[in-house]
Design a protein around this motif. Structure first.
Motif, PDB file in Angstrom:
ATOM      1  N   ARG A   1       0.890  -1.334   0.030  1.00 29.67           N
ATOM      2  CA  ARG A   1      -0.030   0.154  -0.081  1.00 29.67           C
ATOM      3  C   ARG A   1       0.734   1.304   0.003  1.00 29.67           C
ATOM      4  N   GLY A   2       1.975   1.009   0.846  1.00 30.13           N
ATOM      5  CA  GLY A   2       2.824   2.336   0.895  1.00 30.13           C
ATOM      6  C   GLY A   2       3.631   2.477  -0.470  1.00 30.13           C
ATOM      7  N   GLN A   3       3.935   1.491  -1.443  1.00 29.14           N
ATOM      8  CA  GLN A   3       4.601   1.514  -2.700  1.00 29.14           C
ATOM      9  C   GLN A   3       3.398   2.301  -3.435  1.00 29.14           C
ATOM     10  N   ALA A   4       2.119   1.859  -3.630  1.00 30.31           N
ATOM     11  CA  ALA A   4       1.213   2.420  -4.226  1.00 30.31           C
ATOM     12  C   ALA A   4       0.886   3.982  -4.018  1.00 30.31           C
ATOM     13  N   LEU A   5       1.044   4.304  -2.984  1.00 28.14           N
ATOM     14  CA  LEU A   5       1.204   5.946  -2.512  1.00 28.14           C
ATOM     15  C   LEU A   5       2.314   6.697  -3.155  1.00 28.14           C
ATOM     16  N   HIS A   6       3.570   5.745  -3.003  1.00 28.42           N
ATOM     17  CA  HIS A   6       4.916   6.522  -3.571  1.00 28.42           C
ATOM     18  C   HIS A   6       4.840   6.569  -5.014  1.00 28.42           C
TER      19      HIS A   6
ATOM     20  N   ALA B   1      15.689  10.485  -3.913  1.00 25.33           N
ATOM     21  CA  ALA B   1      15.116  11.258  -3.048  1.00 25.33           C
ATOM     22  C   ALA B   1      13.523  11.223  -3.604  1.00 25.33           C
ATOM     23  N   ASP B   2      12.759  11.270  -2.825  1.00 27.37           N
ATOM     24  CA  ASP B   2      11.101  11.325  -3.171  1.00 27.37           C
ATOM     25  C   ASP B   2      10.903  12.726  -3.962  1.00 27.37           C
ATOM     26  N   CYS B   3      11.150  13.814  -3.276  1.00 28.61           N
ATOM     27  CA  CYS B   3      11.224  15.179  -3.674  1.00 28.61           C
ATOM     28  C   CYS B   3      12.098  15.982  -3.357  1.00 28.61           C
ATOM     29  N   VAL B   4      12.889  17.052  -4.133  1.00 28.21           N
ATOM     30  CA  VAL B   4      13.678  17.965  -3.743  1.00 28.21           C
ATOM     31  C   VAL B   4      13.145  19.169  -4.542  1.00 28.21           C
ATOM     32  N   PHE B   5      12.955  20.455  -3.888  1.00 29.30           N
ATOM     33  CA  PHE B   5      12.618  21.632  -4.528  1.00 29.30           C
ATOM     34  C   PHE B   5      13.483  22.616  -4.098  1.00 29.30           C
ATOM     35  N   GLU B   6      13.663  23.827  -5.092  1.00 25.51           N
ATOM     36  CA  GLU B   6      14.434  24.771  -4.770  1.00 25.51           C
ATOM     37  C   GLU B   6      13.863  26.190  -4.514  1.00 25.51           C
ATOM     38  N   GLU B   7      14.136  26.681  -3.343  1.00 31.29           N
ATOM     39  CA  GLU B   7      13.695  27.963  -3.061  1.00 31.29           C
ATOM     40  C   GLU B   7      14.774  29.099  -2.943  1.00 31.29           C
ATOM     41  N   LYS B   8      14.899  29.965  -3.847  1.00 31.23           N
ATOM     42  CA  LYS B   8      15.929  30.949  -3.825  1.00 31.23           C
ATOM     43  C   LYS B   8      17.346  30.718  -3.575  1.00 31.23           C
ATOM     44  N   GLY B   9      17.617  29.656  -4.661  1.00 31.79           N
ATOM     45  CA  GLY B   9      18.804  29.002  -4.936  1.00 31.79           C
ATOM     46  C   GLY B   9      19.389  27.933  -3.880  1.00 31.79           C
ATOM     47  N   GLU B  10      18.346  27.586  -2.841  1.00 34.86           N
ATOM     48  CA  GLU B  10      18.708  26.675  -1.885  1.00 34.86           C
ATOM     49  C   GLU B  10      17.681  25.632  -2.165  1.00 34.86           C
ATOM     50  N   LEU B  11      18.149  24.467  -1.614  1.00 35.37           N
ATOM     51  CA  LEU B  11      17.363  23.138  -1.607  1.00 35.37           C
ATOM     52  C   LEU B  11      16.616  22.669  -0.520  1.00 35.37           C
ATOM     53  N   VAL B  12      15.450  21.926  -0.765  1.00 38.33           N
ATOM     54  CA  VAL B  12      14.612  21.406   0.375  1.00 38.33           C
ATOM     55  C   VAL B  12      14.414  19.804  -0.052  1.00 38.33           C
ATOM     56  N   VAL B  13      14.796  19.224   0.925  1.00 36.07           N
ATOM     57  CA  VAL B  13      14.514  17.464   0.550  1.00 36.07           C
ATOM     58  C   VAL B  13      13.333  17.168   1.378  1.00 36.07           C
ATOM     59  N   VAL B  14      12.669  16.670   0.675  1.00 36.50           N
ATOM     60  CA  VAL B  14      11.128  15.908   1.172  1.00 36.50           C
ATOM     61  C   VAL B  14      11.261  14.503   1.048  1.00 36.50           C
ATOM     62  N   ASP B  15      10.853  13.793   2.281  1.00 43.45           N
ATOM     63  CA  ASP B  15      10.826  12.330   2.238  1.00 43.45           C
ATOM     64  C   ASP B  15       9.542  11.832   2.637  1.00 43.45           C
ATOM     65  N   TYR B  16       8.656  11.204   1.537  1.00 41.71           N
ATOM     66  CA  TYR B  16       7.392  10.767   2.122  1.00 41.71           C
ATOM     67  C   TYR B  16       7.572   9.388   2.919  1.00 41.71           C
ATOM     68  N   LYS B  17       6.642   9.267   3.840  1.00 43.84           N
ATOM     69  CA  LYS B  17       6.864   7.955   4.828  1.00 43.84           C
ATOM     70  C   LYS B  17       5.327   7.701   4.823  1.00 43.84           C
ATOM     71  N   THR B  18       4.943   6.400   4.763  1.00 41.41           N
ATOM     72  CA  THR B  18       3.673   5.725   4.824  1.00 41.41           C
ATOM     73  C   THR B  18       3.661   4.825   5.968  1.00 41.41           C
ATOM     74  N   ASP B  19       4.558   4.772   6.794  1.00 41.02           N
ATOM     75  CA  ASP B  19       4.625   3.837   8.061  1.00 41.02           C
ATOM     76  C   ASP B  19       3.429   4.212   9.022  1.00 41.02           C
ATOM     77  N   TYR B  20       2.949   3.341   9.642  1.00 36.77           N
ATOM     78  CA  TYR B  20       1.924   3.654  10.594  1.00 36.77           C
ATOM     79  C   TYR B  20       2.492   3.825  11.901  1.00 36.77           C
ATOM     80  N   VAL B  21       2.487   4.925  12.307  1.00 39.65           N
ATOM     81  CA  VAL B  21       3.145   5.193  13.563  1.00 39.65           C
ATOM     82  C   VAL B  21       2.344   6.140  14.642  1.00 39.65           C
ATOM     83  N   LYS B  22       2.612   6.104  15.736  1.00 43.89           N
ATOM     84  CA  LYS B  22       1.832   7.010  16.750  1.00 43.89           C
ATOM     85  C   LYS B  22       1.995   8.592  16.648  1.00 43.89           C
ATOM     86  N   ASP B  23       3.229   8.899  16.401  1.00 43.74           N
ATOM     87  CA  ASP B  23       3.709  10.247  16.528  1.00 43.74           C
ATOM     88  C   ASP B  23       5.117  10.423  15.469  1.00 43.74           C
TER      89      ASP B  23
END
Length: 885
Positions: free
Chosen positions: A725-730, A819-841
Motif C-alpha cells: 500500500r505504501g508503494q502504491a502511494l509513492h 529522493a522522493d522530492c527535492v525543490f529549490e527556493e531562492k537558490g537553496e534546496l529542500v529535501v522531502v521524504d514521504y513516509k507511509t509507516d503507521y506510527v503514533k507520532d
C-alpha cells in the motif's frame, strides 16, 4: 582404590548433586504464580490463535490440492474411514448406520500389536465391532516404540489395568502371555535382570514385575558361552575416536566367533555360526554405522548397513548428476568439469587444464567449442561434444528418466561401473536413479530442468534418497540396523552397540511443544527487553514429553535385548568408564527397583546398563575398579560377563604392509610456508560492500531496535500488505499531475489507472483522504511555488568507508539512493521524504529515518552542487510534517 579414602564424603556429595539437579528441574514449574501464568496466557492467546487459524487454513488448502490431484495419504485414509463410521453427538461420538451395517460382517475383531495403535484407529476398530463385545487385543506395552507415529500405549495399558484375569466367566478379561519361545533362558534372565530394575510405572509406563517378566518357553541343546556379555570399552583419552574403538571391538569379536566355529542352534541341532546369524543393532545407524562397516570390511567380514540416505553421495550418481546439470546449463563450469573428469568421460587434470588455458576467462564449454572450430580439439573432445550435443537435443523432448537411459546406452557407463568394487550396488543405484526420475515425472512435473532443480533443492536442504538394496534376506552378511527395523526379527547373536550415544532431546528445545493430552505450549517474549522465556505451561508440557520420550527409549532398549536368541553383547565406549560407574552407582542400595529420578536423569542407555551391572553378582572386578562396596549387590540367579576393555585399533590392510616415507623437499616446504603465511594487505577492504543504498545504511543501525515492530503481512486481513500500500502511494506521488491532483485526487487516481501507471488493485489501496490532506498542506503550497521541483531524484557518490562505520582506512563505498522530492527556493534546496509507516507520532519517524535524511542532505548537495537548507519528513499516515535538524 582412589575412592576408598573418603567413601562417605563421595556418596554424600553425589547425592547432594543429584538432589540439586532434581530441584532445579522442579523449580521451573513453580517460578511464577497464578497471576503471572494467566498473564502469559493472555499475552500469548492472540498469537497462538492466529497460528492455529493459519494452520487450519493451510490444512484446508492442502486438502483441496490433494483432492484436485486425486491423492490421499495414510492419515487421510484413516480420517475418511472414521468420518464414515462415527459422528459427533454433543460431546461424544456415536456409530453411524453404516458402521452398524459393517459390524454385522465381523464375527470377531482382532487387533494385533495393539500397543502401537492411536486413538483414531481405536475408534475405527470399535465402530466395526459389535459394541466392543467381540474385540480381541494382542500386544506388549514394553514393545511400544512408535510414539513418533502417534502411537498411544496408554490405550492398551488402560485395558491391561482394568481387565480382570481370564476365568472363563468374567469379561472383558486378560490372558498374560509371558512365555518367550525365541531366546535361551540365559537371555530372558538377563532381560529380566535389567528391566526389573529400570522399568516402572513412572519410567517405562508399566511396572516390570512377575506378570511382565519373561519366562523361557524355548528348548535349546546344551552349550557353553551363552547369554549376555556387557563390555565397557575404555577410550583412554579424549582424542581417540570412540566410535571407531567400539566398532573395532565389535568387528574383532564377530571375527573371533566365526573363526572359532561358535555353534548356534538350528532346528535342534548345533551348527557353526555364519555372518547372517549376527546383527549389530543401534539406536540411530544412519549417521553412525560407517565405522562398523569399515571395521568389518578391514577384517574381511561382509556386512550390510540399514541406512536410508547416501544415494546422492555415491560416485556413480554424482557423475551422472553432474552431466545432467551440464546438459541443462553447459555454461556452468563446475558441473561440466566434474562430468568430464568422472568415469563417464575420464578426462585427466592436465587435459582439463589445457582446455582452460586455450581461452582464459571464458566458460569451459565455450573453450571446447572454439578448440573444435579451430581444429585444435583431439578425438576425445570431439567425441564428447558429439554426444553432449545429442544429450542437449534430447533433453528438450524427452522426460528425464528416458534421457538418463539414453546416456547410459551411449556412454556404456553401466557396463563400466561393473568392473569396479561393489559393482552390483553401483549398477542398481544407476537404475534406481532412472526410477526416481520416472516417479518425478509421474507426479506431474516435466523435463530435465525440473528434475535437476529437485535434486539440487534436496541437497540444499541436506536431504537425500535411499540407495539401492542388493542383498537378499538369505545373504551371508552381518546386518547393521536400527532397533526399530529389527522389531519382529530374531538373530542367534546380537550386538547392541553405541549405547553411550546421548538421548536425542532436540525436540525438547523447540519454541513450540505439542502433547496429545496437555495440548499446545510455547515460549513467550518480553517485548520490552526482547528476551525469550519459558512459561509454566511450556515447562509442564516439556517435562511430560521428556518423561514419555525416556519411557519410549527404555522400551526401544527392551526390543533390542529381546531380539537375541543365544548370545547378546551390550557395548559402549567412553573415557574412564569405572569413574562413570562409580558416579552412577555409589548411592544405590539393595532395593530391587532403581529410583525413577535416577532413571530419568540418565543421558544414554549406557547409564542404565551401568547402574544395573554395578549390582550384579558377576561384576566383582567392575565394582573393585569403580571403588564400590558389595552391600548393594542384588540376590540374582542370572549369569553374565561384565568387563572393561581397553580400546583396540584395527589397522587396515595386512600385517606385512609397509608404508614408505621420504624426507620432504626443503625448498618446496619453504615455498609453501611463504605462500600460506602471506597476508593480503587489503583484507579489511574485502569485507566492504562495493555499493550500498541509503536505506541499507540506516537499516543496519535500526535492525535491532525495530526487528519486531512491523506486523507480518500474513497477519493482515487486507489484500495488500502495508509495504504494498505504501508503494502504491509513492507511485502515485511520483507520476501524478500535481495540478490535477490538487483539484481532484479521485479523478487523478482514475486517470493514472487508465494510463497503467498504477494497477486497479493499487488504486483501491490508495487513501484519497491522505492525498487530499497532502495537497491542502503548507508543504504542498511550498512545492507548488518552488523555483524547481525534482521528483524521484536519483544520486550516486563515493563515501568514505569510515563515515559509514567500517574499519577500513582510505577505502570508499559507493552509495546510491533516490529522493522522493527535492525543490529549490531562492537558490537553496529542500529535501522531502514521504513516509507511509503507521506510527503514533512523528518522533517515531524521526528516530527511524533521521540518519537517512541527513545522508540525503549530504549527497544531494553534491549532486546538484547547491546547499540543502532544509530536510523534511512528511507522514502520509498522520498528515504531518517535521523538519530534521
Amino acid at each position: 582404590t582412589k575412592y576408598e579414602d573418603e567413601p562417605k564424603k563421595e556418596r554424600i556429595k553425589d547425592l547432594r548433586d543429584r538432589v540439586k539437579k532434581i530441584l532445579e528441574e522442579v523449580k521451573s514449574l513453580f517460578e511464577s504464580d497464578s497471576s503471572q501464568y494467566y498473564e502469559d496466557m493472555k499475552t500469548l492467546y492472540p498469537t497462538v490463535k492466529k497460528l492455529f487459524e493459519i494452520t487450519a487454513f493451510l490444512s484446508d488448502r492442502m486438502d483441496k490440492i490433494k483432492r484436485e490431484r486425486r491423492m490421499i495419504d495414510f492419515s487421510d485414509m484413516e480420517h475418511m474411514a472414521l468420518s464414515l463410521l462415527v459422528k459427533k453427538d454433543g460431546s461424544d461420538y456415536v456409530k453411524t448406520p453404516l458402521a452398524d451395517e459393517i459390524s454385522e460382517f465381523f464375527t470377531e475383531v482382532l487387533v494385533d500389536e495393539c500397543q502401537d495403535t492411536n486413538e483414531t484407529q481405536e475408534m475405527i476398530f470399535s465402530a466395526v465391532s459389535k459394541n466392543k463385545e467381540n474385540m480381541f487385543f494382542v500386544g506388549d506395552v514394553k514393545q511400544s516404540i512408535y510414539r513418533f507415529r502417534q502411537a498411544m500405549p496408554e490405550l492398551f495399558l488402560e485395558k491391561s489395568d482394568t481387565y480382570a484375569k481370564y476365568d472363563g466367566v468374567t469379561y472383558p478379561a486378560k490372558i498374560v502371555l509371558d512365555r518367550n519361545f525365541r531366546s535361551r533362558s540365559q537371555i530372558t534372565e538377563a532381560v529380566n535382570f535389567f528391566f526389573s530394575q529400570i522399568m516402572s510405572r513412572e519410567m517405562g509406563e508399566v511396572d516390570y514385575g512377575d506378570e511382565e517378566a519373561l519366562v523361557c518357553g524355548a528348548v535349546f541343546p546344551d552349550a557353553d558361552d551363552r547369554g549376555c556379555e556387557v563390555v565397557f570399552i575404555d577410550s583412554q583419552d579424549d582424542n581417540s575416536d570412540r566410535q571407531e574403538a567400539e566398532a573395532a571391538f565389535v568387528a574383532s569379536e564377530i571375527k573371533r566367533l566365526v573363526d572359532s566355529g561358535y555353534k548356534v542352534n538350528d532346528g535342534g541341532a548345533m551348527r557353526p555360526v555364519t555372518y547372517r546369524d549376527i546383527a549389530v543393532l543401534m539406536r540411530s545407524p544412519a549417521a553412525r554405522s560407517a565405522p562398523y562397516t569399515k571395521a568389518m570390511k578391514s577384517l574381511g567380514i561382509p556386512s550390510w548397513a540399514d541406512i536410508s540416505y547416501g544415494f546422492c553421495e555415491n560416485a556413480e550418481i554424482s557423475a551422472v548428476m553432474s552431466l545432467l546439470r551440464a546438459v541443462d546449463n553447459p555454461l556452468l563450469d563446475i558441473p561440466l568439469t566434474a562430468a568430464l573428469m568422472s568415469d563417464i568421460f575420464m578426462f585427466s587434470e592436465d587435459e582439463i587444464a589445457s582446455v582452460r588455458l586455450f581461452s582464459k576467462g571464458k566458460p569451459l564449454y565455450v573453450c571446447l567449442i572454439q578448440m573444435e572450430k579451430e581444429g585444435k580439439a583431439d578425438e576425445k573432445i570431439i567425441g564428447f561434444l558429439k554426444k553432449f550435443r545429442i544429450f542437449r537435443t534430447l533433453s528438450t523432448v524427452m522426460p528425464a528418466d528416458r534421457l538418463i537411459r539414453r546416456i547410459y546406452d551411449m556412454t556404456l557407463f553401466v557396463q563400466s561401473v561393473q568392473a569396479r568394487p561393489d559393482s552390483q550396488d553401483r549398477r542398481e543405484n544407476l537404475f534406481l536413479l532412472t526410477e526416481y526420475a520416472a516417479k518425478y515425472e509421474k507426479m506431474g512435473y516435466r523435463g530435465l530442468s525440473g528434475f535437476v532443480k529437485f535434486m539440487d533443492d534436496l541437497a540444499r536442504q541436506e536431504g537425500d534418497l535411499a540407495p539401492a538394496v542388493t542383498f537378499s534376506e538369505s545373504a551371508d552378511v552381518v546386518k547393521v540396523m536400527s532397533i526399530h527395523r529389527s522389531k519382529g526379527l530374531e538373530f542367534p547373536v546380537v550386538f547392541i552397540a553405541d549405547t553411550a550415544k546421548q538421548f536425542n532431546k532436540e525436540d525438547l528445545k523447540k519454541n513450540v511443544l505439542l502433547h496429545s493430552s496437555l495440548g499446545f505450549a510455547c515460549v513467550a517474549r518480553d517485548m520490552k527487553t526482547m528476551s525469550q522465556y519459558k512459561t509454566t505451561a511450556y515447562n509442564a508440557v516439556r517435562q511430560k514429553i521428556e518423561s514419555a520420550s525416556l519411557s519410549e527409549e527404555m522400551r526401544v532398549l527392551y526390543v533390542a535385548m529381546t531380539r537375541a536368541k543365544e548370545k547378546m553383547y551390550i557395548t559402549s565406549c567412553s573415557k574412564k568408564p569405572e569413574e562413570r560407574i562409580h558416579s552412577l552407582a555409589s548411592s544405590l542400595d539393595d532395593s530391587r527397583k532403581l529410583p525413577a529420578y535416577l532413571i530419568q536423569n540418565a543421558s544414554c542407555y549406557m547409564d542404565w546398563i551401568m547402574m544395573c551391572c554395578a549390582r550384579h553378582p558377576d561384576a566383582v572386578s567392575i565394582r573393585a575398579k569403580a571403588g564400590l562396596y558389595e552391600q548393594s549387590v542384588l540376590d540374582e540367579n542370572s549369569r553374565m560377563t561384565i568387563r572393561i576393555e581397553k580400546s583396540v585399533d584395527i589397522v587396515e590392510g595386512t600385517d606385512t604392509e609397509q608404508r614408505q616415507f621420504c624426507e620432504p623437499d626443503k625448498e618446496t616446504v619453504d615455498m609453501l610456508k611463504e605462500r600460506f603465511d602471506y597476508e593480503y594487505p587489503y583484507q579489511k577492504a574485502v569485507v566492504l560492500p562495493s555499493k550500498l543504498g541509503v536505506s541499507d545504511i540506516t537499516k543496519r543501525e535500526l535492525e535491532d531496535e525495530f526487528k519486531f515492530s512491523r506486523e507480518p503481512s500474513f497477519l493482515s486481513s487486507k489484500d495488500m500488505s502495508g509495504a504494498q500500500r505504501g508503494q502504491a502511494l509513492h507511485t502515485f506521488l511520483q507520476f501524478a499531475d500535481y495540478d490535477k491532483a490538487a483539484q481532484s485526487c479521485k479523478d487523478e487516481i482514475e486517470r493514472m489507472t487508465a494510463l497503467k501507471y498504477i494497477t486497479e488493485k493499487q488504486a483501491k489501496a490508495i487513501s484519497v483522504k491522505k492525498l487530499e490532506n497532502f495537497f491542502n498542506s503548507k508543504l504542498f503550497e511550498r512545492i507548488k511555488n518552488a523555483d524547481n521541483v525534482y521528483r524521484e531524484l536519483a544520486f550516486i557518490h563515493n563515501v568514505d568507508a569510515k563515515e559509514l562505520g567500517y574499519d577500513a582506512d582510505g577505502e570508499t563505498v559507493t552509495v546510491q539512493g533516490v529522493a522522493d522530492c527535492v525543490f529549490e527556493e531562492k537558490g537553496e534546496l529542500v529535501v522531502v521524504d514521504y513516509k507511509t509507516d503507521y506510527v503514533k507520532d512523528m518522533s517515531e519517524l524521526e528516530k527511524r529515518y533521521a540518519a537517512q535524511i541527513k545522508m540525503y542532505q549530504k549527497l544531494i548537495s553534491k549532486t546538484l552542487n547547491k546547499r540543502v537548507k532544509e530536510c523534511i519528513i512528511y507522514s502520509l499516515s498522520l498528515s504531518q510534517e517535521m523538519t530534521i535538524e
